[in-house]
Design an enzyme around this catalytic site. Sequence first.
Site, PDB file in Angstrom:
ATOM      1  N   TRP A  27       0.828  -1.225   0.000  1.00 55.01           N
ATOM      2  CA  TRP A  27       0.000   0.000   0.000  1.00 55.01           C
ATOM      3  C   TRP A  27       0.851   1.259   0.000  1.00 55.01           C
ATOM      4  CZ3 TRP A  27      -0.265  -4.047   3.408  1.00 55.01           C
ATOM      5  CH2 TRP A  27       0.431  -3.897   4.609  1.00 55.01           C
ATOM      6  N   GLU A  40      -5.581   0.418   5.806  1.00 50.39           N
ATOM      7  CA  GLU A  40      -5.706   0.921   7.176  1.00 50.39           C
ATOM      8  C   GLU A  40      -6.691   0.100   7.999  1.00 50.39           C
ATOM      9  OE1 GLU A  40      -3.814   2.800   8.733  1.00 50.39           O
ATOM     10  OE2 GLU A  40      -2.652   3.602   7.055  1.00 50.39           O
ATOM     11  N   THR A  46      -3.625  -5.434  13.740  1.00 51.44           N
ATOM     12  CA  THR A  46      -3.114  -6.569  12.976  1.00 51.44           C
ATOM     13  C   THR A  46      -1.752  -6.206  12.397  1.00 51.44           C
ATOM     14  OG1 THR A  46      -5.412  -7.017  12.358  1.00 51.44           O
ATOM     15  CG2 THR A  46      -3.720  -8.256  11.199  1.00 51.44           C
ATOM     16  N   TYR A  85     -11.485 -10.033  13.687  1.00 46.76           N
ATOM     17  CA  TYR A  85     -12.320  -8.823  13.758  1.00 46.76           C
ATOM     18  C   TYR A  85     -13.173  -8.693  12.505  1.00 46.76           C
ATOM     19  CZ  TYR A  85      -9.918  -6.916  17.855  1.00 46.76           C
ATOM     20  OH  TYR A  85      -9.437  -6.701  19.103  1.00 46.76           O
ATOM     21  N   TYR A 123      -8.562   7.478  14.098  1.00 47.72           N
ATOM     22  CA  TYR A 123      -7.250   7.055  13.611  1.00 47.72           C
ATOM     23  C   TYR A 123      -7.285   6.846  12.097  1.00 47.72           C
ATOM     24  CZ  TYR A 123      -3.637   4.274  11.773  1.00 47.72           C
ATOM     25  OH  TYR A 123      -2.663   3.860  10.927  1.00 47.72           O
ATOM     26  N   ASP A 141      -2.056   6.110  17.139  1.00 47.01           N
ATOM     27  CA  ASP A 141      -2.235   4.685  17.376  1.00 47.01           C
ATOM     28  C   ASP A 141      -1.303   4.284  18.525  1.00 47.01           C
ATOM     29  OD1 ASP A 141       0.283   4.665  16.386  1.00 47.01           O
ATOM     30  OD2 ASP A 141      -0.083   3.241  14.803  1.00 47.01           O
TER      31      ASP A 141
END
Length: 356
Positions: A27, A40, A46, A85, A123, A141
């Site tokens: 990315w 993101e 992760t 998640y 964030y 973060d």
Amino acid sequence: MIPAKKNKNLQISLLEWYDRAKREMPWRKTRDPYLIWISEIMLQQTQVKTVIPYFERWVSAFPTVRSLAEADESRVLKLWEGLGYYSRARNLRKAAQLVVDQFDCKIPNTLKEIMTLPGVGRYTAGAILSIAYKKKVPVLDGNVKRILSRLFRLAENGASTSSQKILWKTAEEILPEERTGDFNQALMELGATVCLPSKPGCLFCPLQTYCEAKLNGDQHLYPPSKPKALSKKIEVSAGVIWRGGKIYIQQRLKDGLMADLWEFPGGKIEPGESPEECLAREIREELGVEIQIQNKLMTIKHSYTQFRVTLHVYKCRLLKGKIKAVSCQQWKWVDSNLLSQFPFPAANKRIVDSLS
DNA sequence: AACACGGGGTT
DNA sequence: AACCCAGTGTT
């Protein structure tokens, strides 16, 4: 306030380091807001190494917002399989549909709008705006929190709301006018590779001459560790049994936890059991008698070293049976105004206080 | 403010 | 086994 000159020098040093030391990531080869967004979201909680293959597969499967918006949820989740998640994936698809329907297929470029997308908090919003749109917006973060805490010897660990506020404010103050996205990534990169939680590599740090903690030699004290998580929660019932103006109490065994202290009878609530059922069972098991529960006296929350206990306290009376206590040293019927003479564990003490 | 959400890495 | 991590949403 950070002195302007120090701030400027620090920004230059960090960006120089980033240009030299940054890791390759898929990315980082694009500025497509959609792809930055995907990365993101995947990177939330992760690690980079885990995300890379998922990101590559995702880009092939859903190269555009529209392709994601039109995809079946099951296909989206299949691609997310193993990443954890899973609401991130469901939100991503939902948000893509929102982007198509309400934002003309363009990822919003304002903080206010982009944060309306499900799964995009402050964030992620800051990351997308600064990286893809070159906006001067901070990110905060875990890495940035740690770095700021050390850089300015802030006694903030981000645990409280006020602490968060201070850290966000600092993250904003430190931002350069240019290359904000790179600067934000540089902070996170530094946190991930140099300014590590336990063993910060200060000798290799581009900010070592600006870092107040390092200059004081106490970088290991920052950020202050959070109060230990009270991992285990247990629910317990206890009974205040009245008989002829007196109350039943029992003395704990002379070994083990809170040895020799006095307590009200009761025990841990089993799964699927109500506090009342639990109390009747415990008293049947421990005292060999049946009781009638009259009313709830109070609910007490109390923290021990290893547990957080919620204690449900009931007033009861004996129905039938003769008490023969097991698993205690002795038991007594005590006048309520004499209860405070006996030593009780802290949680039980609060029952005593309410009775006398 | 506490908690759920997941899996992997580190200590 | 506990802790940490490129957090967010819900209660």
